[in-house]
Design an enzyme around this catalytic site. Structure first.
Site, PDB file in Angstrom:
ATOM      1  N   GLY A 114      44.108  38.938  34.089  1.00  0.00           N
ATOM      2  CA  GLY A 114      44.941  40.140  34.157  1.00  0.00           C
ATOM      3  C   GLY A 114      46.129  40.000  35.076  1.00  0.00           C
ATOM      4  N   CYS A 231      38.508  44.348  45.569  1.00  0.00           N
ATOM      5  CA  CYS A 231      38.139  45.645  45.002  1.00  0.00           C
ATOM      6  C   CYS A 231      36.941  46.200  45.767  1.00  0.00           C
ATOM      7  CB  CYS A 231      37.869  45.552  43.504  1.00  0.00           C
ATOM      8  SG  CYS A 231      36.573  44.365  43.057  1.00  0.00           S
TER       9      CYS A 231
END
Length: 490
Positions: A114, A231
């Site tokens: 990504g 994250c």
């Protein structure tokens, strides 16, 4: 959602009065997002043709929210590489790294791709895009996304960063470290991560992060920029890892970042530090923005640290077959003849400025152009995705609202006898495309447009609404579907 008690207690300690609001956010459904591939079109262009309703994500110019009830991955545009399905907060790290054309860029922990695909889009086919993941199986998924997006300058590697630094000391202008982490910020999106968190905890990942960020620092050029992201909410893995870098490598500073409303600041006090520059870090909280939990920081390496000279990549002269040379001449690409590489029958076009890579575990070295076989050249799927419709002469354009678009992606044979309009040149082709867009009555049942070419064994670039999908080959028996079988729509 039932959260681990140890996690709840820690977050309550960190957030204080904000904790209840934070906890309440876990009752909300997570937001889904997609990021437009700027190698193929702009965010503004995509908003006109999007297969589902979208809303802009505030921290990036080419990211959009969409309703999770929709399935944009089940549309031909996805298979044309027009966008990447990505959690909205995960778009922030690559958005903050200000890549310039010609840069040498590294994504250290790149799978599934990504962030690499966005960094490559910023390069626009120039410079070098190195995407690495230590897991060979994950690196294969990374490779597919790199090629689906049409990246022309890739180097896809599967190596431990400890080995990578031996080949690339002070080589990269920009580096992204999206580090492996305990994943606390993803509990809402993927509750299964909580089991992993309970098994490994914070310390296991923090040790990995400390090693990786030092290796990355050693691969960054003096004056270069690096983004570190996770994250997770854990201060040890975030501000703590940055403090570890600053203590163990000279010349690094934490850069201030212009931020949109809702993005929080770093907390040096959470790790017992009074270093004010740690407040320049960004914290993304799910109770403040429409996205999952993230931590992002922009670092700069002083230009006064020193530089290392490189021995260039050992190119060997490649004698192209007549068939390969003839095919490549049909492309509107200015190839440098000194940057071809032939491995077995496979022909590659390598990025400019590579060092010697002998000994590295490489999955893709440059743009895979195709196979030089006896008396023929077979162009690759990667090449098809790397082209624009204007780069090639023979075009078969399928309209996305026709059943033939999915038939092609399923590797099925297309019936060219009735539903396709043929034309003799590009001018006629453009007129027919415009007529279709204008909703002309005689175009309603048309599946697509074919630039007529009656010579046997002619390769056609198959497109959907003008965006390349793959290849087909014209013969006396019709149009043979040459879409890559491993990418078949299931």
């Amino acid at each position: 959602m039932v959260l681990p008690k140890k996690f709840e207690d820690r977050m309550k300690e960190l957030l204080g009065e904000e904790f209840n609001e934070f906890l309440h956010s876990y009752n909300d459904k997570y937001k889904t997002g997609l990021r437009v591939n700027r190698l193929k079109l702009t965010g503004e262009d995509f908003a006109v043709i999007s297969p589902c309703p979208i809303e802009p994500i505030p921290w990036t110019t080419n990211g959009f929210y969409y309703d999770g009830k929709n399935q944009p991955a089940k549309h031909p545009y996805y298979h044309a590489g027009l966008y990447y399905i990505q959690e909205p907060s995960a778009m922030l790290p690559a958005a903050l790294l200000q890549v310039e054309p010609g840069d040498k860029v590294l994504d250290v922990c790149a799978a599934p791709g990504g962030k690499s695909t966005e960094l490559a889009a910023k390069l626009g086919g120039t410079g070098v895009m190195v995407s690495n993941d230590i897991s060979n199986s994950r690196a294969k998924a990374l490779l597919k996304n790199i090629e689906l997006f049409g990246v022309r300058n890739p180097l896809v590697i599967s190596e431990d960063p400890a080995n990578l630094v031996k080949y690339f000391p002070e080589y990269f202008d920009k580096i992204l470290v999206d580090a492996p982490c305990s994943g606390e910020g993803m509990f809402r999106k993927d509750p299964a991560i909580m089991k992993n968190w309970e098994q490994y905890g914070v310390e296991y990942y923090n040790n990995l992060q400390k090693n990786i960020i030092l290796y990355a620092a050693d691969m960054l050029k003096p004056g270069g920029y690096m983004v570190y992201s996770t994250c997770t909410f854990s201060p040890e893995e975030n501000e703590g890892t940055i403090r570890y870098l600053l203590e163990n490598r000279e010349g690094f500073t934490v850069e201030p970042i212009e931020r949109v409303e809702g993005l929080g600041y770093g907390h040096p006090e959470w790790i017992g530090s009074d270093d004010e520059q740690l407040k320049n870090c960004i914290r993304v909280w799910p109770h403040k923005v429409e996205g999952e939990g993230h931590f992002v920081v922009l670092l700069k390496k002083s230009a006064d640290v020193g530089t290392i000279s490189y021995t260039g990549y050992p190119f060997k002269k490649v004698d192209l077959s007549a068939e390969a040379e003839d095919f490549l001449k049909q492309l509107d690409i200015d190839f440098d003849p000194d940057r071809f590489e032939l491995r077995d029958e496979r022909l590659y076009y390598l990025p400019k400025g590579l060092p010697n890579l002998k000994g590295l575990r490489i999955l893709r070295l440059g743009l895979y152009l195709g196979d030089m076989k006896k008396n023929r050249f077979e162009p690759s799927q990667a090449l098809a995705n790397a082209l624009k419709i204007s780069d090639y002469t023979n075009i078969l354009n399928i309209f996305s609202d026709s059943k033939d678009a999915v038939k092609y992606l399923k590797c099925e044979t297309l019936d060219m006898s009735e539903n396709y309009i043929t034309c003799k040149n590009r001018e006629e082709y453009d007129i027919l495309v415009a007529a279709k867009k204008a909703g002309k009555e005689d175009m309603k049942n048309c599946s697509g447009i074919l630039l007529e070419k009656k010579k046997k064994n002619t390769w056609f670039l198959v497109c959907v609404d003008g965006y390349p999908l793959g290849w087909a080959k014209y013969s006396n028996n019709g149009m043979k579907n040459k879409y890559l079988a491993g990418w078949r729509w299931m």
